[in-house]
Write an enzyme that holds these catalytic residues in place. Structure first.
Site, PDB file in Angstrom:
ATOM      1  N   TRP A 129       0.799  -1.219   0.000  1.00 49.60           N
ATOM      2  CA  TRP A 129       0.000   0.000   0.000  1.00 49.60           C
ATOM      3  C   TRP A 129       0.836   1.277   0.000  1.00 49.60           C
ATOM      4  CZ3 TRP A 129       1.862   2.513   4.104  1.00 49.60           C
ATOM      5  CH2 TRP A 129       2.365   1.764   5.171  1.00 49.60           C
ATOM      6  N   LYS A 153      -2.777  -8.577  -7.134  1.00 50.65           N
ATOM      7  CA  LYS A 153      -3.373  -8.704  -5.797  1.00 50.65           C
ATOM      8  C   LYS A 153      -2.783  -7.569  -4.968  1.00 50.65           C
ATOM      9  CE  LYS A 153      -3.974  -9.885  -1.424  1.00 50.65           C
ATOM     10  NZ  LYS A 153      -4.046  -8.721  -0.536  1.00 50.65           N
ATOM     11  N   ALA A 155      -2.766  -4.550  -1.833  1.00 46.96           N
ATOM     12  CA  ALA A 155      -3.041  -4.515  -0.397  1.00 46.96           C
ATOM     13  C   ALA A 155      -4.512  -4.200  -0.158  1.00 46.96           C
ATOM     14  CB  ALA A 155      -2.155  -3.469   0.279  1.00 46.96           C
ATOM     15  N   SER A 156      -5.048  -4.756   0.925  1.00 40.08           N
ATOM     16  CA  SER A 156      -6.494  -4.674   1.156  1.00 40.08           C
ATOM     17  C   SER A 156      -6.976  -3.277   1.537  1.00 40.08           C
ATOM     18  CB  SER A 156      -6.904  -5.672   2.250  1.00 40.08           C
ATOM     19  OG  SER A 156      -6.229  -5.385   3.457  1.00 40.08           O
ATOM     20  N   GLU A 227      10.953  -8.011  -3.480  1.00 42.66           N
ATOM     21  CA  GLU A 227      11.530  -6.789  -2.918  1.00 42.66           C
ATOM     22  C   GLU A 227      10.928  -6.633  -1.533  1.00 42.66           C
ATOM     23  OE1 GLU A 227      11.689  -3.451  -1.339  1.00 42.66           O
ATOM     24  OE2 GLU A 227      10.587  -2.581  -3.027  1.00 42.66           O
ATOM     25  N   LEU A 228      11.752  -6.858  -0.517  1.00 41.32           N
ATOM     26  CA  LEU A 228      11.250  -6.942   0.854  1.00 41.32           C
ATOM     27  C   LEU A 228      11.678  -5.711   1.661  1.00 41.32           C
ATOM     28  CD1 LEU A 228      11.911 -10.768   1.266  1.00 41.32           C
ATOM     29  CD2 LEU A 228       9.891  -9.604   0.344  1.00 41.32           C
ATOM     30  N   CYS A 261      10.426   1.225   2.119  1.00 44.83           N
ATOM     31  CA  CYS A 261      11.502   0.248   2.328  1.00 44.83           C
ATOM     32  C   CYS A 261      12.867   0.891   2.164  1.00 44.83           C
ATOM     33  CB  CYS A 261      11.361  -0.914   1.332  1.00 44.83           C
ATOM     34  SG  CYS A 261       9.861  -1.882   1.534  1.00 44.83           S
ATOM     35  N   GLU A 358      13.164  -3.181  11.213  1.00 45.01           N
ATOM     36  CA  GLU A 358      12.772  -2.120  10.290  1.00 45.01           C
ATOM     37  C   GLU A 358      11.712  -1.255  10.962  1.00 45.01           C
ATOM     38  OE1 GLU A 358      11.262  -1.437   5.704  1.00 45.01           O
ATOM     39  OE2 GLU A 358      10.782  -3.335   6.685  1.00 45.01           O
TER      40      GLU A 358
END
Length: 453
Positions: A129, A153, A155-156, A227-228, A261, A358
């Site tokens: 998001w 898909k 983010a909600s 990509e985290l 990030c 993080e």
């Protein structure tokens, strides 16, 4: 899916989730669309992508307001995000043909050998998001132009953004099924990824989400790009331009409410300039305007959700309890909405949350380092490896130290950012694979060797 305006805490809209039968129909459409789309000449796909860029520009205010309402991004930053997506479309509309040009190889007399680049098929994109348009377009622009089709898909908490992105491609003239948004919960992702109609996946998000997608994809031998998270160091050396470093550092930590990030998170400052930097950094951070994200003058809006604010504050409280000192901020603002002020902590104990985890919000941890070697050791003292920023007036020194930092991106005298012209991605717990540039378009193609006698 209920949309909660993070600036007020009020529900402003609801979206119905797609049913299992609707998902099945979408997968069938994607599979059918791919068979025709893969045969389209690249030049035609480039022209459609250029048209998508125009749709973005023509509707940038509308799309920006959708972002701001759903996740709280300041409106000026939201408009800039839509413009960046259009730039990404322009880049691949201009360069995709060159990137995908077949490559010849040495061969025996009378034979020709080349590598051709062919699309894989439907690709599932699981997106976050925080940059709800850019994260999608940096996947979609290269991948669709390479001949793949996309299933998003999102983010909600940003379903409006998800549907708006589908609208962009539809308005640009893309065939039905080439790009579809699925309004579904996360628990359906495994089943979709395991489906034979889906050939690959890309995810930007948390480590646990990345591991789950990688595990399922690995079980079914499907390509993934992840990509985290990141805990990017921002190194200020003794010969740095302190004023510039402080000003850019304040932006690098607090842009998008600090929810990035690649935001600068750990500020590692040479002891000779530590106090001068901290004073100017504190002044720059304290001058940022926190307020209504729909106001053009706002620098920092609300956090995207109340639970995210509470998690961030828990990290700050635990770090202070462990011995960290609050220079500015450190408490949620006493006002309606999920507002957390730009915060600076110093005297950071090793292993406390702001040191080891993080922090996904406007919280900066500032450290002192006696020399450049100690600064590099501290920069690498993290499980993450996404980006890093080094500040020095000696460009050769900056380049030398950049090669010693274990990240996918290092910027000298600049904040870390993604750019369509250069590869983007991380190492270690920050994921694998690359997005953008030539590297990004090559992630979801079959590099096929064709040998002709």
């Amino acid at each position: 899916m209920d949309i909660i305006d993070p600036s007020t805490g009020e529900r402003i809209e609801s979206y119905a989730e797609h049913t299992q039968s609707a998902v099945e129909e979408a997968l069938d459409r994607a599979n059918e669309a791919f068979e025709e789309w893969r045969l389209r000449p690249v030049r035609e796909r480039e022209e459609l992508l250029a048209a998508a860029g125009e749709v973005l520009r023509e509707n940038k205010r509308t799309y920006a307001e959708t972002m701001t309402r759903e996740m709280g991004k300041p409106i000026s930053q939201a408009i800039a995000e839509v413009e960046k997506c259009a730039w990404g479309c322009d880049h691949y509309a201009e360069h995709a043909s060159a990137y995908l040009e077949s490559e010849g190889h040495p061969s025996p007399p009378g034979a020709s050998v080349e590598t051709v680049y062919e699309p894989l098929g439907p690709v599932l994109a699981v997106m976050p998001w925080n940059f709800p348009f850019w994260q999608v377009f940096r996947f979609a622009a290269p991948s669709l132009t390479a001949g793949n089709v996309g299933l998003l898909k999102h983010a909600s908490n940003v379903p409006g953004c998800s549907m708006a992105i589908e609208e962009v491609f539809r308005e640009a003239g893309y065939p039905e099924g080439v790009f579809q948004s699925l309004l579904i919960s996360s628990d359906l992702v495994d089943g979709i990824l395991a489906d034979d109609r889906v050939r690959a996946a890309t995810l930007t998000g948390s480590g646990p989400a990345g591991r789950a997608v990688a595990s399922t994809a690995g079980e079914h031998l499907k390509k993934t790009v992840l990509e985290l998270g990141g805990s990017d160091p921002f190194i200020v050396l003794d010969d740095a331009d302190i004023s510039a470093a402080a000003e850019v550092g304040a932006q690098a930590r607090n842009q998008n409410g600090g929810q990035s990030c690649i935001a600068a998170k750990r500020f590692i400052v040479h002891t000779d300039v530590y106090h001068a930097f901290l004073d100017q950094f504190t002044e720059a951070v304290s001058s940022l305007t926190v307020g209504d994200p729909m106001d053009e003058e706002t620098d920092v809006g609300p956090q995207a959700r109340q639970d995210l604010l509470e998690a961030l504050h828990g990290q700050v409280e635990a770090s202070v309890e462990a011995g960290a000192r609050v220079v500015t901020g450190g408490e949620p603002l006493d006002r309606q909405g999920a507002y957390y002020p730009p915060t600076i902590l110093t005297e950071i104990p090793e292993g406390c949350p702001v040191d080891a985890e993080e922090t996904f919000g406007p919280v900066a941890a500032v450290y002192a380092a006696p020399d450049e070697n100690a600064a590099i050791v501290k920069a690498n003292d993290t499980e993450f490896g996404l980006g890093a920023s080094i500040w020095t007036e000696d460009r050769e020194r900056g380049e030398r130290l950049a090669r010693q930092i274990d990240t996918g991106n290092v910027y000298v005298n600049q904040l870390v950012k993604s750019d369509p012209r250069v590869p983007f991605g991380g190492v270690k717990e920050s994921g694998y694979g690359r997005e953008l540039s030539n590297a990004g378009i090559m992630e979801f193609v079959n590099r096929k060797t064709v040998w002709v006698e």
